[in-house]
Design a protein around this motif. Structure first.
Motif: not given
Length: 264
Positions: A83, A87, A118, A122, A126, A168-169, A171-172, A248
């Protein structure tokens, strides 16, 4: 004497073709989903998560009191790297090809570009994580003596939901570091360092006695450790939720500063 002709008046124009944010989101979605690296990353995330879940489910039959949700969530310690790398390469690929200049020409508002990327990357991660969890639950259920207790959200929906948020975080974090470092290898190395190497280094200080306890305590604020607490069924999530939220936001803010004040 010949009168000098007045110099032509130079008119300044606003950007008449500036993209709306909805068009920018659509553009970034197309851009990200047409990259082969995106699909390789998402496919690897799903395959790794489901494969490790199957192995854990097979072993968990010999342990009493093992939370069924952990079968699906434990592979996160491996898939978080994929992930984060996704990103990072989403933006470093644009810098390596020079496409970032075209992006910023079409949309000069650099903060909007970062925000759109972003949101899209994300959400893609997700959705992929949620679908992967569903598949992992389906294939591991026959191997477990006790399935997930959906009547108790703290043992089911809550940790699984935080698992989706955590991915998701991650990835950010990679995206923010990618905007900051710009080079693919450097951004990937930094992302792996933050997500994987630092927790290992911090854990070594558990053998150093009370003088090093402050480092061990600080390790709870690393993103991987905060996510681990959030996805532990029934755990106290207060500080970990704030920590993961900060992870994040802060890398993206740092990435925005780099994007705002440096040439593309």
């Amino acid at each position: 004497m010949t009168a000098l002709a007045p110099s032509p008046r130079r008119e300044t124009h606003a950007h008449p073709h500036r993209l709306t944010f909805a068009h920018l989101l659509r553009s970034e979605t197309i851009k990200i989903l047409t990259l082969r690296s995106t699909w390789w990353s998402l496919g690897l995330t799903a395959a790794l998560s489901i494969g490790v879940s199957l192995m854990i489910a097979n072993a968990a039959r010999d342990f009493e009191g093992f939370a069924a949700a952990n079968v699906v969530l434990m592979p996160t310690q491996f898939t978080m790297l994929v992930a984060g790398i996704l990103g990072a390469i989403v933006i470093t690929g644009e810098y390596s090809t020079g496409m970032i200049r075209s992006t910023l020409t079409a949309e000069p508002r650099r903060g909007a570009v970062l925000l759109a990327k972003a949101i899209v990357v994300s959400l893609v991660m997700a959705v992929t994580t949620a679908l992967t969890y569903i598949a992992a639950i389906a294939v591991t259920a026959p191997l477990l003596t006790t399935g997930i207790d959906w009547s108790d959200p703290s043992q089911s929906a809550v940790p699984l939901g935080f698992g989706v948020v955590s991915m998701a975080v991650f990835t950010l974090i990679g995206l923010g570091l990618g905007f900051l470092i710009r080079a693919g290898a450097g951004a990937i190395a930094a992302t792996v360092g933050v997500l994987f190497v630092l927790p290992i280094v911090v854990s070594l200080f558990t053998f150093g006695g009370p003088n090093w306890q402050w480092i061990v305590d600080a390790g709870a604020y690393l993103p991987a450790n905060a996510a681990s607490t959030l996805t532990d069924p029934g755990a106290d999530i207060g500080d970990s939720l704030i920590t993961l939220g900060a992870w994040a936001v802060v890398p993206l803010l740092v990435g925005w500063v780099a994007l705002r004040f440096r040439d593309a």
